[in-house]
Design an enzyme around this catalytic site. Structure first.
Site, PDB file in Angstrom:
ATOM      1  CD1 TRP A 220      39.156  51.620  29.012  1.00  0.00           C
ATOM      2  CD2 TRP A 220      37.877  51.879  30.724  1.00  0.00           C
ATOM      3  NE1 TRP A 220      40.105  51.900  29.722  1.00  0.00           N
ATOM      4  CE2 TRP A 220      39.439  52.187  31.046  1.00  0.00           C
ATOM      5  CE3 TRP A 220      37.181  52.294  31.921  1.00  0.00           C
ATOM      6  CZ2 TRP A 220      40.019  52.463  32.206  1.00  0.00           C
ATOM      7  CZ3 TRP A 220      37.736  52.612  33.248  1.00  0.00           C
ATOM      8  CH2 TRP A 220      38.955  52.790  33.420  1.00  0.00           C
TER       9      TRP A 220
ATOM     10  CD  GLU B  30      41.703  51.239  35.991  1.00  0.00           C
ATOM     11  OE1 GLU B  30      40.720  51.944  36.331  1.00  0.00           O
ATOM     12  OE2 GLU B  30      41.554  49.781  36.118  1.00  0.00           O
TER      13      GLU B  30
ATOM     14  CD1 TRP C 192      33.659  46.384  34.195  1.00  0.00           C
ATOM     15  CD2 TRP C 192      35.356  45.157  34.232  1.00  0.00           C
ATOM     16  NE1 TRP C 192      34.429  46.517  33.168  1.00  0.00           N
ATOM     17  CE2 TRP C 192      35.465  45.690  33.367  1.00  0.00           C
ATOM     18  CE3 TRP C 192      36.382  44.061  34.690  1.00  0.00           C
ATOM     19  CZ2 TRP C 192      36.529  45.794  32.358  1.00  0.00           C
ATOM     20  CZ3 TRP C 192      37.310  44.057  33.633  1.00  0.00           C
ATOM     21  CH2 TRP C 192      37.540  44.763  32.608  1.00  0.00           C
TER      22      TRP C 192
ATOM     23  CD  GLU D 208      36.031  45.227  40.370  1.00  0.00           C
ATOM     24  OE1 GLU D 208      34.993  44.970  39.717  1.00  0.00           O
ATOM     25  OE2 GLU D 208      37.037  45.897  39.612  1.00  0.00           O
TER      26      GLU D 208
ATOM     27  CG  HIS E  83      44.382  45.840  36.176  1.00  0.00           C
ATOM     28  ND1 HIS E  83      43.660  45.707  37.361  1.00  0.00           N
ATOM     29  CD2 HIS E  83      44.158  47.061  35.421  1.00  0.00           C
ATOM     30  CE1 HIS E  83      42.892  47.003  37.280  1.00  0.00           C
ATOM     31  NE2 HIS E  83      43.186  47.695  36.134  1.00  0.00           N
TER      32      HIS E  83
ATOM     33  CG  ASP F  55      42.310  42.519  37.271  1.00  0.00           C
ATOM     34  OD1 ASP F  55      43.015  43.210  37.731  1.00  0.00           O
ATOM     35  OD2 ASP F  55      41.535  42.770  36.072  1.00  0.00           O
TER      36      ASP F  55
HETATM   37  C1  ACM Z   1      38.552  49.066  32.981  1.00  0.00           C
HETATM   38  O1  ACM Z   1      37.493  49.082  33.367  1.00  0.00           O
HETATM   39  N1  ACM Z   1      39.555  49.237  33.852  1.00  0.00           N
HETATM   40  C2  ACM Z   1      38.848  48.645  31.521  1.00  0.00           C
END
Ligand code: ACM
Ligand code: ZN
Length: 539
Positions: A401, A335, A477, A479, A271, A200
């Site tokens: 998603w 994205e 995720w 972050e 990403h 990423d």
């Molecule tokens: C995502 O959460 N951008 C796949």
């Protein structure tokens, strides 16, 4: 203060013993398809034998023996026929063929345990069920040499063939040992796919021999954003980490033993800043770039007009495909802002040459070109639901998603689908409505009961289109999850709830019953020293 709360909640857990719970409740998660508890106990000792007629299921028996070695410090002798004396666990291939993959039958009484399946995965899941019935934290253990296992008769098989959990190892890096722990949790709950988010903007985590700068530059960032993004605060601490190809082989082998296939994700075209920090020639502007230190979506992405970008990514995927034996490769696809492509003469030339309608179709060109390459190597791509826009190769599978709409559309177009809508499948969202009590996270919450209630197959689909829904995934995720202890806190017990969503027949699901079983199962999590979230203890 925190310690006191933890001790209090543990006291609550330990005050529940098997005897106090209604007789039908066993500490099994996910709940099997059919389960009936009997009044007998099987007493497992070092003298108990495993009867194994041939070597077909030897790897699964070794797994059981390794488990016993680590937890009760003995292993069971393997014999080829029923012993004249003493109790035994018999592990057999099924004589009838139902075609039910990953299913098993477990019949138990005080003298014998008979485990039968048509495949190795079924035997593995039968063993996981047996392990969940072993009361390692219970008074029925006397010393380390005897386990009184509550008997039950079980017939089981999963509802969905695809049962996965994602871990984002780019935003924060997790060690090889931590990944193995994560895989242990997946195996315990009968998940069969680990989606490994390896690249990423904030870090490239997989060694690629042909492109050493991906890790020597791309796996490092000079610091990390902390707290709320709008505060623009950074920790000032350099951060790095990647998995060598040897690490990956070791982790793949560890997963394989647990019947888990690893789905590696190499993000493109967006990403990708960590990769571009190392190889800026594959961007539209030429850079320079730095591995990102903050979160969000970057405008800098791979250049779609440059043929050498595709060659670069193909060479990377070639090494990735050699490392991971599974049939799927995840190519991201989410994205990807089009700002750079709009301003890039090479990207614009590509749009003209290929007679594309614009930058959105250029994204579709990008994904389909990579799909052709992956397909030519005998593998299949899977990508986030943006890959469905502007046309997609029929061989591609979609991970829905942004809600379930894209998944519904994809299934109607006969693409295979994995459902992972942010609500309720993103486990980085809060798990309490009172968000101020919780570690800082993304806005929004996904409570345990919502995860439990999730149905991966939307009602809108016809029976035939519904067959394209392969299953569902929970996403962690990272972050705002800086260490593995916090991964555990966010993943558990929501992962346990999701396991029932993908394994247990919908008609058998019952949230109150799940909570009762979870309270019993919590003894196992405590013994494993898992930092699970304890909100359910008050339910
Ligand atoms: C995502 O959460 N951008 C796949
Ligand atoms: Zn470009």
């Amino acid at each position: 203060m925190h310690k006191i709360i933890t001790l209090l909640s543990m006291a609550v857990i330990y005050s529940i013993s098997y005897a106090q719970i209604s007789t039908s409740v066993l500490p099994l998660i996910p709940l099997p398809k059919e389960v009936s508890r009997t009044n007998e106990e099987f007493v497992l000792t070092a003298k108990t034998k495993i009867v194994l007629p041939n070597n077909t299921f030897k790897p699964e028996v070794d797994y059981l023996n390794n488990y016993l070695q680590s937890n009760v410090h003995f292993q069971l002798a393997i014999v080829s026929s029923i012993p004249k004396k003493g109790n035994y666990i018999s592990i057999n291939p099924s004589s009838s063929k139902t075609g039910l993959k990953e299913g098993y039958d477990l019949k138990m009484n005080k003298n014998k345990i008979i485990l039968v399946s048509e495949d190795n995965a079924g035997i593995f899941y039968g063993i996981e069920t047996l392990i969940q019935l072993m009361p390692l934290n219970n008074n029925s253990i006397s010393g380390d040499d005897k386990l009184s296992i509550q008997c039950a008769n079980i017939t089981d098989s999963p509802q969905y063939q695809w049962r996965s959990m994602l871990l984002d190892c780019s935003r924060h890096f997790f060690s090889k040992e931590e990944i193995k722990k994560y895989l242990d949790y997946l195996a315990m709950y009968k998940f069969n796919i680990f989606h490994w988010h390896l690249t990423d903007d904030q870090g490239w985590r997989i060694e690629i021999k042909k492109y050493p700068l991906l890790t020597s530059i791309g796996s490092k960032r000079k610091e990390t954003a902390i707290g709320r993004p709008r505060d623009k605060k950074f920790d000032g601490i350099p951060s790095s980490g990647f998995y060598t190809q040897d690490d990956i082989k070791e982790i793949v082998a560890y997963a394989t033993t647990r019947h888990i296939t690893i789905l590696p994700e190499i993000e493109m075209p967006g990403h990708s800043v960590a990769a571009l920090a190392a190889y800026s020639q594959y961007s539209c502007t030429g850079g320079p770039f730095e591995t990102k230190t903050s979160w969000g979506i970057s405008k800098d992405v791979y250049c779609a007009g440059n043929d050498s970008t595709f060659l670069f990514l193909q060479n990377i995927l070639s090494e990735v495909m050699d490392l991971f034996p599974g049939k799927y490769i995840h190519i991201g696809g989410d994205e990807c802002p089009k700002d750079r492509w709009k301003a890039c003469s090479k990207c614009q030339k590509r749009i003209t040459d290929e007679k594309l309608s614009g930058e959105n179709e250029l994204q579709s060109y990008f994904v389909n070109r990579m799909e052709k390459y992956v397909h030519s190597k005998g593998k299949q791509i899977i990508g986030w639901d943006e890959i469905l826009e502007q046309g997609l190769s029929p061989n591609a599978t979609v991970m829905s998603w942004r809600g379930t709409k894209a998944g519904i559309l994809a299934a109607k177009q006969k693409h295979f689908v994995v459902m992972t809508p942010t609500k309720p499948c993103y486990f980085d969202f809060y798990q309490d409505k009172d968000t101020l009590k919780e570690p800082y996270s993304f806005h929004g919450y996904n409570l345990l009961d919502a995860v439990y209630a999730f149905n991966p197959t939307p009602k809108e689909l016809t029976k035939e289109d519904a067959t394209y829904i392969m299953g569902a995934q929970g996403c962690v995720w990272t972050e705002f999850i800086p260490d593995f202890s916090n991964v555990e806190y966010m993943a558990l017990p929501r992962m346990a709830a999701l396991s029932e969503t993908v394994w247990t027949p919908i008609a058998k699901k019952n949230y109150s019953d799940f909570i009762l079983r979870l309270k019993l199962h919590a003894q196992t999590l405590d013994r494993m020293k898992v930092n699970y979230a304890k909100h359910f203890l008050n339910q």
